[in-house]
Design a protein around this motif. Structure first.
Motif, short mmCIF file in Angstrom:
data_model
loop_
_atom_site.label_atom_id
_atom_site.label_comp_id
_atom_site.label_asym_id
_atom_site.label_seq_id
_atom_site.Cartn_x
_atom_site.Cartn_y
_atom_site.Cartn_z
N TYR A 136 -6.39 2.21 9.33
CA TYR A 136 -7.73 2.12 9.92
C TYR A 136 -8.50 0.96 9.30
O TYR A 136 -9.15 0.18 10.02
CB TYR A 136 -8.48 3.44 9.73
N PHE A 137 -8.43 0.85 7.97
CA PHE A 137 -9.13 -0.23 7.28
C PHE A 137 -8.61 -1.60 7.73
O PHE A 137 -9.40 -2.53 7.97
CB PHE A 137 -8.98 -0.09 5.77
N ALA A 182 0.84 -1.21 0.00
CA ALA A 182 0.00 0.00 0.00
C ALA A 182 0.87 1.26 0.00
O ALA A 182 0.55 2.24 -0.68
CB ALA A 182 -0.93 -0.01 1.21
N ILE A 183 1.98 1.22 0.75
CA ILE A 183 2.88 2.38 0.78
C ILE A 183 3.50 2.63 -0.58
O ILE A 183 3.47 3.75 -1.11
CB ILE A 183 3.99 2.17 1.84
N PHE A 184 4.05 1.59 -1.20
CA PHE A 184 4.71 1.79 -2.50
C PHE A 184 3.71 2.11 -3.59
O PHE A 184 4.01 2.88 -4.51
CB PHE A 184 5.53 0.55 -2.85
N GLY A 185 2.52 1.55 -3.50
CA GLY A 185 1.48 1.91 -4.46
C GLY A 185 1.10 3.38 -4.34
O GLY A 185 0.92 4.08 -5.35
N THR A 186 1.00 3.86 -3.10
CA THR A 186 0.67 5.27 -2.87
C THR A 186 1.78 6.19 -3.37
O THR A 186 1.52 7.22 -4.00
CB THR A 186 0.43 5.53 -1.37
N LEU A 187 3.03 5.82 -3.10
CA LEU A 187 4.16 6.61 -3.58
C LEU A 187 4.17 6.67 -5.11
O LEU A 187 4.42 7.74 -5.70
CB LEU A 187 5.48 6.02 -3.08
N ALA A 188 3.91 5.54 -5.75
CA ALA A 188 3.93 5.49 -7.21
C ALA A 188 2.82 6.33 -7.81
O ALA A 188 3.05 7.15 -8.71
CB ALA A 188 3.82 4.04 -7.68
N LEU A 189 1.60 6.15 -7.31
CA LEU A 189 0.47 6.88 -7.88
C LEU A 189 0.58 8.38 -7.62
O LEU A 189 0.29 9.19 -8.50
CB LEU A 189 -0.85 6.34 -7.30
N SER A 190 1.04 8.74 -6.42
CA SER A 190 1.12 10.16 -6.09
C SER A 190 2.24 10.87 -6.85
O SER A 190 2.26 12.10 -6.92
CB SER A 190 1.33 10.35 -4.58
N PRO A 216 8.48 14.62 6.71
CA PRO A 216 7.04 14.37 6.66
C PRO A 216 6.63 13.24 7.60
O PRO A 216 7.36 12.25 7.72
CB PRO A 216 6.78 14.00 5.20
N LEU A 217 5.51 13.40 8.26
CA LEU A 217 5.10 12.41 9.26
C LEU A 217 4.83 11.04 8.64
O LEU A 217 4.88 10.02 9.34
CB LEU A 217 3.86 12.91 10.01
N TYR A 218 4.54 11.01 7.34
CA TYR A 218 4.27 9.70 6.73
C TYR A 218 5.52 8.81 6.72
O TYR A 218 5.41 7.58 6.62
CB TYR A 218 3.74 9.87 5.30
N SER A 219 6.71 9.41 6.85
CA SER A 219 7.94 8.63 6.75
C SER A 219 8.03 7.56 7.84
O SER A 219 8.63 6.50 7.63
CB SER A 219 9.16 9.56 6.81
N GLY A 220 7.45 7.83 9.00
CA GLY A 220 7.45 6.83 10.05
C GLY A 220 6.74 5.55 9.65
O GLY A 220 7.06 4.46 10.15
N PHE A 221 5.78 5.67 8.72
CA PHE A 221 5.05 4.48 8.27
C PHE A 221 5.95 3.53 7.49
O PHE A 221 5.67 2.33 7.41
CB PHE A 221 3.86 4.88 7.41
N ALA A 264 -1.02 14.21 1.51
CA ALA A 264 -1.95 13.23 0.94
C ALA A 264 -1.50 11.81 1.26
O ALA A 264 -2.33 10.95 1.59
CB ALA A 264 -2.06 13.43 -0.57
N ILE A 265 -0.19 11.56 1.16
CA ILE A 265 0.34 10.21 1.47
C ILE A 265 0.03 9.85 2.92
O ILE A 265 -0.39 8.72 3.21
CB ILE A 265 1.86 10.16 1.20
N LEU A 266 0.22 10.81 3.84
CA LEU A 266 -0.07 10.55 5.25
C LEU A 266 -1.53 10.19 5.46
O LEU A 266 -1.85 9.20 6.15
CB LEU A 266 0.30 11.77 6.09
N LEU A 267 -2.44 10.94 4.86
CA LEU A 267 -3.87 10.67 5.02
C LEU A 267 -4.25 9.31 4.45
O LEU A 267 -5.02 8.56 5.06
CB LEU A 267 -4.68 11.78 4.34
N ILE A 268 -3.68 8.96 3.31
CA ILE A 268 -3.99 7.68 2.69
C ILE A 268 -3.50 6.52 3.56
O ILE A 268 -4.23 5.54 3.79
CB ILE A 268 -3.36 7.58 1.28
#
Length: 250
Positions: free
Chosen positions: A39-40, A8-16, A89-94, A29-33
């Motif tokens: 959550y899902f 999911a992370i790499f897919g989000t990076l690629a699409l964004s 960016p806070l998403y980096s922790g993910f 946007a990456i963080l929110l996704i």
């Protein structure tokens, strides 16, 4: 199935990187996704409450390391974002948390266990020294190769047991460290290709990440395994004590 969150992370990076999200910066946007993905996964039962706790621990550990490394100029996040803290960016922790997610998932799905675990004191001291070395090598000599030698000494009797359907397999833990570290290095090349972050030699054009980074990921994976394994053992002891009516002081 164990790689759902990393994918999911790499897919989000690629699409964004090819689709511009309106009214919001890419990093935000990456963080929110990714928050939505987590959550899902929790609501759908793909991840348990305890696994979410482990992921949060790794998110914090990774974010602290990112802030320090960006401050030292090891790499950078050049794009703007409202959810950046000290240039990170806070998403980096993910991205660190995705390693924890994989380990928790694969531990449960393959019903993993270990033999010859060196114990709490040795594993925690080694893990702490490895994590500290990521910070201190900017000021004092880099002890990664000494620490790598210690890894083979401390874990030379440790084997992973994992089960595929009705068959049980085993693998030396140090071999598993290297395999996962190599795969993360491959993933790092994908992430930098999609501008998740940039090393100093990638500002002009993308270049292959240095092979020396495999040793860094090898050591980081060890920290991840130590934390996950200890938490799994603590939970197993508490479950066993609940059934027997005993209370164990941890």
């Amino acid at each position: 199935m164990s790689c759902i969150f990393p994918v999911a992370i790499f897919g989000t990076l690629a699409l964004s990187s090819v689709i511009e999200v309106p009214f919001i910066h890419r990093y935000d946007a990456i963080l929110l996704i990714l928050l939505g993905v987590q959550y899902f996964m929790f609501r759908s039962g793909l991840e348990t409450r305890d696994e979410i706790k482990v992921i949060c621990i790794f998110h914090i550990i990774g974010l602290l390391l990112e802030m320090y490394k960006v401050w030292m100029g090891s790499w950078s996040y050049p794009e703007p974002g409202y959810t950046k803290l000290l240039g990170v960016p806070l998403y980096s922790g993910f991205m660190y948390a995705s390693v924890a997610s994989f380990m928790c998932q694969v531990w449960r799905r393959l019903r993993m266990d270990m033999t010859g675990w060196p114990g709490l004191r040795a594993s925690v001291l080694l893990g702490g020294a490895i994590y500290l070395n990521f910070f201190t090598h900017h000021y004092i000599p880099d002890f990664r190769w000494w620490l790598t030698a210690l890894v083979f000494i401390v874990f030379w009797k440790t084997w992973i047991l994992y089960r595929v359907r009705t068959t049980t397999y085993r693998m030396p833990l140090t071999l598993a460290f290297f395999i996962v570290g190599f795969v993360i290095w491959l993933a790092e090349n994908i992430a930098t290709f999609f501008d998740a972050w940039q090393y100093p030699n990638q500002h002009e054009a993308w270049r292959l990440v240095s092979f020396s980074k495999i040793s860094s990921w090898f050591l980081l994976v060890i920290i991840s395994v130590i934390i996950v394994a200890q938490l799994k053992y603590v939970k197993a002891n508490r479950t066993r004590d609940t059934h027997t009516g005993k209370i164990t002081q941890m």
